[in-house]
Design a protein around this motif. Structure first.
Motif, PDB file in Angstrom:
ATOM      1  N   ASP A 154      17.026  22.336 -63.953  1.00 22.87           N
ATOM      2  CA  ASP A 154      15.958  21.501 -64.491  1.00 22.87           C
ATOM      3  C   ASP A 154      14.593  22.124 -64.205  1.00 22.87           C
ATOM      4  O   ASP A 154      13.661  22.016 -65.009  1.00 22.87           O
ATOM      5  CB  ASP A 154      16.026  20.094 -63.903  1.00 22.87           C
ATOM      6  CG  ASP A 154      17.256  19.330 -64.376  1.00 22.87           C
ATOM      7  OD1 ASP A 154      17.789  19.683 -65.451  1.00 22.87           O
ATOM      8  OD2 ASP A 154      17.692  18.410 -63.656  1.00 22.87           O
ATOM      9  N   ALA A 155      14.492  22.770 -63.062  1.00 26.76           N
ATOM     10  CA  ALA A 155      13.275  23.491 -62.671  1.00 26.76           C
ATOM     11  C   ALA A 155      13.703  24.668 -61.798  1.00 26.76           C
ATOM     12  O   ALA A 155      14.727  24.584 -61.098  1.00 26.76           O
ATOM     13  CB  ALA A 155      12.323  22.582 -61.911  1.00 26.76           C
ATOM     14  N   ARG A 157      14.420  27.133 -58.826  1.00 26.09           N
ATOM     15  CA  ARG A 157      14.627  26.838 -57.415  1.00 26.09           C
ATOM     16  C   ARG A 157      14.294  28.065 -56.571  1.00 26.09           C
ATOM     17  O   ARG A 157      14.806  29.164 -56.835  1.00 26.09           O
ATOM     18  CB  ARG A 157      16.088  26.447 -57.161  1.00 26.09           C
ATOM     19  CG  ARG A 157      16.544  25.221 -57.940  1.00 26.09           C
ATOM     20  CD  ARG A 157      18.023  24.960 -57.727  1.00 26.09           C
ATOM     21  NE  ARG A 157      18.492  23.828 -58.534  1.00 26.09           N
ATOM     22  CZ  ARG A 157      19.765  23.447 -58.616  1.00 26.09           C
ATOM     23  NH1 ARG A 157      20.701  24.091 -57.899  1.00 26.09           N
ATOM     24  NH2 ARG A 157      20.101  22.423 -59.385  1.00 26.09           N
ATOM     25  N   ASP A 173      12.362  32.940 -57.372  1.00 27.30           N
ATOM     26  CA  ASP A 173      12.646  31.727 -58.127  1.00 27.30           C
ATOM     27  C   ASP A 173      13.880  31.968 -58.994  1.00 27.30           C
ATOM     28  O   ASP A 173      13.914  32.911 -59.790  1.00 27.30           O
ATOM     29  CB  ASP A 173      11.454  31.348 -59.013  1.00 27.30           C
ATOM     30  CG  ASP A 173      10.338  30.697 -58.228  1.00 27.30           C
ATOM     31  OD1 ASP A 173      10.631  30.138 -57.151  1.00 27.30           O
ATOM     32  OD2 ASP A 173       9.183  30.739 -58.686  1.00 27.30           O
TER      33      ASP A 173
END
Length: 279
Positions: A154-155, A157, A173
């Motif tokens: 979703d975003a 990490r 990321d």
């Protein structure tokens, strides 16, 4: 999921091997560049006390305002075509960025790795450049070109991993995972990081060949951007060694724990001759 056909379904094994050979030759040509990683002669960690190194001009230090070099009379660096003399402040350097200054026929890399500033000179007459004969690899085999599925988070990490330098940590990321099936029928997932090209991905991994026929610490696989249905191609024939496989003067990241595959990936780069002592 099933094992993918070669890049082109109509491609015969001989054509697949020729395409791989062209890619592998170009990769090794870049590795053997006179100012590539094989040319690195020192990995110097900077602190607030100015220090001189035998393979680079100047006295080097770092602090809140970034890296500074003090050049004595007769010493000079060339940065973007501009001659540097006396004191020069490089300013803060972003994590994983590098600046290159010429010193005669050498390049002096000024970089930041794991939150610390470094100087890493590169000399084209360094023996590892002169003696480099290429990287051994498994023969190209289309059955190791696999289809996988990209599973975006979703975003992104943040993922902290170790490094080839003891005590160093890298943070990347991770935009998602890649799920795929090996030829033995087992299904696996790998945490993916962003690749060098927009939309592309990179996975760092080890497998059952690591430390046996392939370099123990890590290998890397570039994965082109997912298609509209989030399908990706994992061509393990193009699994490459990172610079730390060739030199101890690299700060390469290690794979996250979940990317340590229990199966043997008998494809891609083997342990370099530089580590085995074989000619």
């Amino acid at each position: 999921m099933t094992t993918a056909p070669p890049t082109d379904p109509a491609l015969d094994p001989a054509a697949f091997a020729r395409e791989w050979e062209e890619w592998h030759t170009a990769k090794d040509r870049a590795l053997g560049d006179p100012h590539g990683f094989l040319a690195v002669t020192g990995l110097h960690w900077l602190d607030t006390e100015p220090a001189r190194f035998p393979d680079a001009p100047g006295a080097w230090s770092t602090g809140p305002d970034g890296v500074v070099v003090e050049l004595d009379a007769g010493e000079e660096l060339l940065l973007d075509g501009v001659a540097l003399r006396g004191r020069h402040a490089f300013g803060p350097i972003a994590e994983r960025d590098s600046v290159y200054a010429a010193a005669g026929d050498a390049l002096v890399e000024v970089a930041r790795r794991g939150g610390r500033d470094i100087v890493r000179p590169r000399h084209p007459d360094h023996p590892p450049v002169r003696d480099f004969t290429g990287t051994p690899a498994y023969p190209a085999d289309p059955r190791w070109a696999l289809t996988g599925r990209y599973l975006p988070f979703d975003a992104p990490r943040p993922v902290t991993v170790g490094a080839a330098v003891e005590g160093l940590r890298h943070v990347y990321d991770a935009p998602g995972e890649i799920e795929f099936e090996l030829p033995d029928g087992s299904t696996h997932r790998l945490t993916a990081f962003n690749g060098h090209q927009p939309g592309s991905l990179q996975v760092l991994f080890t497998d059952a060949t690591s430390g046996v026929t392939t370099y123990a610490a890590n290998r890397s696989l570039h994965i082109p951007a997912p298609d509209a249905e989030d399908r990706v191609t994992l061509d393990f024939n193009r699994a490459t060694n990172l610079p730390c496989a060739y030199t101890d003067l690299a700060t390469c990241p290690l794979p996250p724990t979940e990317n340590r595959l229990p199966a043997a990936i008998e494809a891609g780069d083997l342990t370099p001759y530089e580590r085995t002592g074989r000619p």
